[in-house]
Scaffold this motif. Structure first.
Motif, PDB file in Angstrom:
ATOM      1  N   LEU A 297     -14.709   3.458  -1.553  1.00 34.48           N
ATOM      2  CA  LEU A 297     -13.175   2.239  -1.007  1.00 34.48           C
ATOM      3  C   LEU A 297     -13.020   2.168   0.431  1.00 34.48           C
ATOM      4  CD1 LEU A 297     -10.332   1.974  -3.481  1.00 34.48           C
ATOM      5  CD2 LEU A 297     -12.435   1.186  -3.533  1.00 34.48           C
TER       6      LEU A 297
ATOM      7  N   ARG B 174      -0.497  11.797   8.409  1.00 31.66           N
ATOM      8  CA  ARG B 174      -1.415  11.676   8.859  1.00 31.66           C
ATOM      9  C   ARG B 174      -0.223  12.533   9.887  1.00 31.66           C
ATOM     10  NH1 ARG B 174      -6.907   9.165  12.710  1.00 31.66           N
ATOM     11  NH2 ARG B 174      -6.603  11.652  13.431  1.00 31.66           N
TER      12      ARG B 174
ATOM     13  N   ALA C 195     -11.312  12.194   5.460  1.00 33.42           N
ATOM     14  CA  ALA C 195     -11.250  10.788   6.046  1.00 33.42           C
ATOM     15  C   ALA C 195     -11.999  10.576   6.886  1.00 33.42           C
ATOM     16  CB  ALA C 195      -9.776  11.107   6.338  1.00 33.42           C
TER      17      ALA C 195
ATOM     18  N   PHE D 176     -10.896   0.800   4.180  1.00 29.27           N
ATOM     19  CA  PHE D 176      -9.485  -0.186   4.763  1.00 29.27           C
ATOM     20  C   PHE D 176     -10.141  -0.458   6.134  1.00 29.27           C
ATOM     21  CE2 PHE D 176      -6.984   2.838   6.623  1.00 29.27           C
ATOM     22  CZ  PHE D 176      -7.730   4.180   6.112  1.00 29.27           C
TER      23      PHE D 176
ATOM     24  N   PHE E 239      -2.408   1.333  -3.908  1.00 34.14           N
ATOM     25  CA  PHE E 239      -2.081  -0.315  -3.945  1.00 34.14           C
ATOM     26  C   PHE E 239      -1.896  -1.388  -5.010  1.00 34.14           C
ATOM     27  CE2 PHE E 239      -6.200  -1.758  -6.481  1.00 34.14           C
ATOM     28  CZ  PHE E 239      -6.486  -0.317  -7.001  1.00 34.14           C
TER      29      PHE E 239
ATOM     30  N   ASP F  77     -10.053  -9.080   1.178  1.00 35.89           N
ATOM     31  CA  ASP F  77      -9.278  -9.186   2.190  1.00 35.89           C
ATOM     32  C   ASP F  77      -7.675  -8.152   0.959  1.00 35.89           C
ATOM     33  OD1 ASP F  77      -9.485 -10.130   4.364  1.00 35.89           O
ATOM     34  OD2 ASP F  77      -8.975 -12.207   4.284  1.00 35.89           O
ATOM     35  N   ASP F  78      -7.851  -8.091  -0.319  1.00 29.76           N
ATOM     36  CA  ASP F  78      -7.482  -7.727  -1.350  1.00 29.76           C
ATOM     37  C   ASP F  78      -8.110  -6.580  -1.993  1.00 29.76           C
ATOM     38  OD1 ASP F  78      -5.870  -7.263  -3.782  1.00 29.76           O
ATOM     39  OD2 ASP F  78      -4.838  -9.253  -3.501  1.00 29.76           O
ATOM     40  N   PRO F  79      -7.035  -5.490  -2.195  1.00 28.45           N
ATOM     41  CA  PRO F  79      -8.329  -4.227  -2.430  1.00 28.45           C
ATOM     42  C   PRO F  79      -8.423  -4.542  -4.299  1.00 28.45           C
ATOM     43  CG  PRO F  79      -6.607  -3.569  -1.807  1.00 28.45           C
ATOM     44  CD  PRO F  79      -6.212  -5.169  -1.926  1.00 28.45           C
ATOM     45  N   GLN F  80      -7.119  -4.993  -4.729  1.00 26.27           N
ATOM     46  CA  GLN F  80      -8.032  -5.106  -6.596  1.00 26.27           C
ATOM     47  C   GLN F  80      -8.629  -6.012  -6.837  1.00 26.27           C
ATOM     48  OE1 GLN F  80      -4.636  -4.426  -8.021  1.00 26.27           O
ATOM     49  NE2 GLN F  80      -4.686  -5.632 -10.318  1.00 26.27           N
TER      50      GLN F  80
ATOM     51  N   THR G 125     -10.552   6.867   3.415  1.00 24.16           N
ATOM     52  CA  THR G 125      -9.628   8.362   3.380  1.00 24.16           C
ATOM     53  C   THR G 125      -9.415   9.045   1.477  1.00 24.16           C
ATOM     54  OG1 THR G 125      -7.487   9.789   3.439  1.00 24.16           O
ATOM     55  CG2 THR G 125      -7.032   7.164   3.753  1.00 24.16           C
TER      56      THR G 125
ATOM     57  N   ARG H  94      -9.008   0.058  15.352  1.00 25.79           N
ATOM     58  CA  ARG H  94      -9.164   1.281  15.612  1.00 25.79           C
ATOM     59  C   ARG H  94     -10.036   2.228  14.904  1.00 25.79           C
ATOM     60  NH1 ARG H  94      -6.869   2.129  20.447  1.00 25.79           N
ATOM     61  NH2 ARG H  94      -5.203   0.651  21.526  1.00 25.79           N
ATOM     62  N   ASN H  95     -10.373   3.278  14.937  1.00 27.73           N
ATOM     63  CA  ASN H  95     -11.178   3.770  13.955  1.00 27.73           C
ATOM     64  C   ASN H  95      -9.927   5.458  13.820  1.00 27.73           C
ATOM     65  OD1 ASN H  95     -11.405   5.895  15.716  1.00 27.73           O
ATOM     66  ND2 ASN H  95     -13.839   5.176  16.328  1.00 27.73           N
ATOM     67  N   LEU H  96     -10.348   6.353  12.633  1.00 22.20           N
ATOM     68  CA  LEU H  96      -9.102   6.947  12.524  1.00 22.20           C
ATOM     69  C   LEU H  96      -8.966   8.692  13.488  1.00 22.20           C
ATOM     70  CD1 LEU H  96      -9.073   7.485   8.563  1.00 22.20           C
ATOM     71  CD2 LEU H  96      -7.632   5.990  10.378  1.00 22.20           C
TER      72      LEU H  96
ATOM     73  N   LEU I 208      -3.576   7.863  -2.192  1.00 19.42           N
ATOM     74  CA  LEU I 208      -3.865   6.656  -2.054  1.00 19.42           C
ATOM     75  C   LEU I 208      -4.002   5.342  -3.215  1.00 19.42           C
ATOM     76  CD1 LEU I 208      -6.424   5.624   1.278  1.00 19.42           C
ATOM     77  CD2 LEU I 208      -3.510   6.992   0.652  1.00 19.42           C
TER      78      LEU I 208
ATOM     79  N   THR J  55      -6.741  -5.606   9.419  1.00 19.90           N
ATOM     80  CA  THR J  55      -5.238  -5.942   8.263  1.00 19.90           C
ATOM     81  C   THR J  55      -5.443  -7.686   9.204  1.00 19.90           C
ATOM     82  OG1 THR J  55      -4.717  -3.811   7.919  1.00 19.90           O
ATOM     83  CG2 THR J  55      -2.940  -6.065   6.605  1.00 19.90           C
ATOM     84  N   SER J  56      -5.643  -8.693   8.066  1.00 19.38           N
ATOM     85  CA  SER J  56      -4.897  -9.793   8.700  1.00 19.38           C
ATOM     86  C   SER J  56      -3.996  -9.564   9.065  1.00 19.38           C
ATOM     87  CB  SER J  56      -6.127 -10.659   8.005  1.00 19.38           C
ATOM     88  OG  SER J  56      -5.660 -10.099   6.574  1.00 19.38           O
TER      89      SER J  56
ATOM     90  N   THR K 112      -0.976  -7.275  -3.400  1.00 22.24           N
ATOM     91  CA  THR K 112      -1.094  -7.916  -1.774  1.00 22.24           C
ATOM     92  C   THR K 112       0.059  -9.148  -1.827  1.00 22.24           C
ATOM     93  OG1 THR K 112      -3.213  -6.809  -2.500  1.00 22.24           O
ATOM     94  CG2 THR K 112      -3.269  -8.584  -0.452  1.00 22.24           C
TER      95      THR K 112
ATOM     96  N   ARG L 247     -10.969  -5.126   3.556  1.00 17.81           N
ATOM     97  CA  ARG L 247     -10.973  -3.803   2.012  1.00 17.81           C
ATOM     98  C   ARG L 247     -12.493  -3.705   1.488  1.00 17.81           C
ATOM     99  NH1 ARG L 247      -6.935  -3.100   4.542  1.00 17.81           N
ATOM    100  NH2 ARG L 247      -5.366  -4.206   3.911  1.00 17.81           N
TER     101      ARG L 247
ATOM    102  N   ASP M 198      -0.117  -2.178   5.572  1.00 20.81           N
ATOM    103  CA  ASP M 198      -1.131  -1.723   5.576  1.00 20.81           C
ATOM    104  C   ASP M 198      -1.295  -0.330   5.204  1.00 20.81           C
ATOM    105  OD1 ASP M 198      -3.165  -1.333   7.948  1.00 20.81           O
ATOM    106  OD2 ASP M 198      -2.593  -2.608   9.681  1.00 20.81           O
ATOM    107  N   PRO M 199      -2.688   0.079   4.669  1.00 14.58           N
ATOM    108  CA  PRO M 199      -3.012   1.260   4.311  1.00 14.58           C
ATOM    109  C   PRO M 199      -2.902   1.861   5.908  1.00 14.58           C
ATOM    110  CG  PRO M 199      -4.373  -0.159   4.501  1.00 14.58           C
ATOM    111  CD  PRO M 199      -3.382  -1.092   4.378  1.00 14.58           C
ATOM    112  N   GLN M 200      -3.759   1.478   7.119  1.00 19.64           N
ATOM    113  CA  GLN M 200      -3.379   1.823   8.104  1.00 19.64           C
ATOM    114  C   GLN M 200      -2.380   3.226   8.427  1.00 19.64           C
ATOM    115  OE1 GLN M 200      -7.139   1.632  10.083  1.00 19.64           O
ATOM    116  NE2 GLN M 200      -6.691   2.323  12.112  1.00 19.64           N
TER     117      GLN M 200
ATOM    118  N   ARG N 245       0.911  -1.383  -0.054  1.00 19.32           N
ATOM    119  CA  ARG N 245       0.207   0.168  -0.477  1.00 19.32           C
ATOM    120  C   ARG N 245       1.177   1.493   0.223  1.00 19.32           C
ATOM    121  NH1 ARG N 245      -2.366  -3.776  -1.313  1.00 19.32           N
ATOM    122  NH2 ARG N 245      -3.900  -5.250   0.287  1.00 19.32           N
TER     123      ARG N 245
ATOM    124  N   GLU O 124      -4.038   5.796  15.494  1.00 21.29           N
ATOM    125  CA  GLU O 124      -4.616   4.455  15.016  1.00 21.29           C
ATOM    126  C   GLU O 124      -4.256   3.289  14.658  1.00 21.29           C
ATOM    127  OE1 GLU O 124      -4.305   7.740  13.761  1.00 21.29           O
ATOM    128  OE2 GLU O 124      -3.887   7.841  11.683  1.00 21.29           O
TER     129      GLU O 124
END
Lengths: 405, 405
Positions: free
Chosen positions: B195, A178, B347, B197, A197, B168-171, B335, B211-213, A195, B200-201, A200, B55, A169-171, A55, A107
């Motif tokens: 989109l 940020r 975001a 996210f 991607f 689990d894959d954004p693509q 975001t 956690r949120n942003l 952003l 993340t596994s 994976t 995702r 990890d995008p977060q 990412r 986060e």
């Protein structure tokens, strides 16, 4: 002031929670899985010759302060923050006294670094009169010329400082950008961000070439990261530059390349393959059978024409058409919702390339592509930026130390 | 017409490449790693009581055709395509004859399904006069009322049909939405997309609350997916509705909740924790020591006030303040670059909730939150949509079969 908050000048509250990797047993377990940390203090900045993480969060900042001291403090603060975040730690205490804001936004607590790299570069505009850096400007750090087919949007192009954050990890990548923005408050502001991607790691063989949003494998003939000779020849600045502070650094070109995927998806397979010069499913050049077969640019078909057309992307972008010059690409796919003007998906490639000299490498390649590439019917370059990325920092030399000496 | 391309009406070219999981040895290896496939044909649609994938790609479509047959064909085509994609297969041949476009756009070739689920829902507008569906409209499928604090943007709200793709894959998630858009050509168009996210596994313990942003753990007291009794009570429509075609389905509310994170990041820790009613680092309620401790809404501090303030999010959003009602949330962070009007990051949270009756569940909860929640200072709802999601499809009953009977 900026430096102090990262350096630990804020008292840690009495909550009793250790931060970072030892946050809690489950968080520690999580932190021990996933990608290895990429060392931050190193000869070259991470994120250049680092295997591409999954990412991307990219941001360009503009200075709002015109103080050279503020610029130096910001770069020191960011260096210290980057060292912490790339090691999976918050940039500073999250358990502050209740009366003050947390230093880290929180986060990414409990998340591993996920291979995070943070790479910084300086745009040509940073070397104007504001900071007294004109004499430190590399001769080759001049804005890219207008290129064929450009439809650049100024508000998402250029910038005083570019920051590339890559992680699995995008977060984590977002958290880095940020917190840079937060630490810059009062000194610099975000100009634009993007952003992206890519491959994976959980579902894709790390040796497999990822596909772009046109469905084609992209990057087959990129510089290999283990090819240290090619990295020295094409990517990292050696002793040849006019500015000692750039030795060990590299020049970064970013281009947001929108793909007109609705038109592309209507194109017949034969034309799609002629545009790239490759077979779609296997990725093999049209003159070969498998992906890594040598591209034969002179082989002719029964019609007497070259099998790989004169305007095929694989021909025009390859080293054979560009005097042997290569660039190190590490692009990411992006999708930014729907273009309100057309109702079509705004998606494509955020192209990133590192090189020794953008005017000798990216510019001639893109000039050739922009003039002749069969792909042009399906793409538009909407953003462009150039940054001079210094060498890696050390504990005694934060980012920009030699520049601002 | 639409059905034919998925059903195999296009001749496969002579390239000799098998598709999908057997594409090549490296692709097969990749396809065997990662998340298990989620069965598509099932009692309930996937993506509701499915553990949240990493995702999200969400899209709302508007019908451009007013033909009921076109709507039926589209839903059949999408059902067949979803069955293939959720099994890690392209929606149709990529190796077509050179004279025709590939059926699948190709960017997910060689990638595993990554736990892909595709969930469809019908907006209130689909039941207007165009398709003769007025008598099939559930009485509770009426647009959400204006809610306190709404600043909704119509162009990114509502829609005839909503599609949630999670993987689990954004693509892979993007590929699903894009191919739905492609298959809908001439019949329906994208209205908006988003989109997102989440956890993340690869780097996060699957039991850990993400956690949120704002840096707080979010979802601690959500309905547990193994709690089949709660799912029956609160999420899936049973025999109580007025429309038999919705039995086994659920009502989906989406809200794009922008966080004003720059303001939030300037807020002191004590106030942040009072706003949520939780400790930031541990996630414990302010009346407890660890995350899953029971929330004590009546405990008072030495000042005689309740420890959890009257306007704390944890108090107002919890079942105790809402007549015991719960909703199943599966939100994703988003975001979307920088707001050009303010220069601040755009975001926040793309809130997704499934429930039996939005007017008895989401609406009263959000009315309470929108009126009193201490969080309101830091958030704005910018998009809203409501969709009636039918039960799971079967090979003999594609999406909408009972609706369009």
């Amino acid at each position: 002031m900026l430096g102090a908050v990262v350096g630990g000048g804020v008292v840690v509250g009495g909550g009793g929670f250790a931060l970072g990797h030892s946050l809690s047993s489950s968080a520690a377990e999580a932190a021990n899985s996933g990608s290895p940390d990429i060392p931050f203090y190193a000869q070259h900045q991470g994120g250049i010759a680092t295997p591409a993480q999954d990412r991307l969060a990219f941001a360009a900042f503009d200075m709002t302060s015109t103080s050279r001291d503020d610029l130096r403090d910001l770069l020191l603060t960011w260096t210290q923050a980057a060292a912490k975040m790339t090691a999976g730690q918050p940039v500073g205490p999250t358990e502050t006294q209740p009366e003050v804001p947390p230093v880290d936004t929180g986060e990414a607590l409990g998340l591993a670094a996920g291979g995070l790299t943070i790479t910084i570069g300086f745009g040509p505009s940073l070397f104007d009169q504001r900071f007294g850096l004109a004499s430190k400007k590399p001769a080759i750090l001049t804005p890219l010329p207008a290129l064929p087919g450009d439809e650049l949007q100024p508000e998402i192009s250029n910038g005083d400082i570019g920051v590339q954050a890559c992680a699995d990890d995008p977060q984590v990548a977002f958290h880095a950008i940020r917190n840079f923005a937060r630490l810059a408050r009062g000194v610099a502001v975000l100009r634009w961000s993007q952003l992206g991607f890519g491959r994976t790691s959980t579902t894709s063989n790390s040796q497999a070439t990822p596909r772009n949003l046109m469905g084609f494998k992209d990057g087959t003939n990129n510089i290999k990261l283990e090819d240290t000779s090619a990295l020295a020849d094409f990517v990292f600045v050696g002793n040849e530059g006019d500015q000692a502070w750039m030795r060990g650094g590299s020049y970064l070109v970013t281009r947001r390349i929108r793909m007109h995927i609705e038109s592309w998806d209507r194109d017949r397979l034969g034309d799609q393959e002629a545009v790239f010069g490759r077979t779609k499913t296997s990725g093999a050049p049209l003159t070969g059978k498998s992906e890594f077969d040598t591209v034969n640019l002179t082989a002719k078909g029964s019609d007497g024409q070259t099998v790989i057309p004169a305007d095929a992307h694989i021909r025009l972008a390859g080293p054979a058409s560009n005097g042997g010059l290569k660039i190190l690409r590490r692009g990411y796919s992006y999708t930014d919702g729907i273009d309100p003007r057309t109702g079509e998906l705004d998606a494509g490639l955020f192209f990133i390339a590192y090189q020794k000299d953008p005017h000798k490498q990216f510019v001639p390649i893109q000039t050739r592509l922009g003039s002749s590439d069969a792909l042009n019917e399906y793409i538009t370059h909407t953003s462009s930026a150039l940054f001079a990325c210094p060498p890696g920092a050390s504990t005694s030399k934060p980012w920009g130390a030699d520049l601002l000496r």
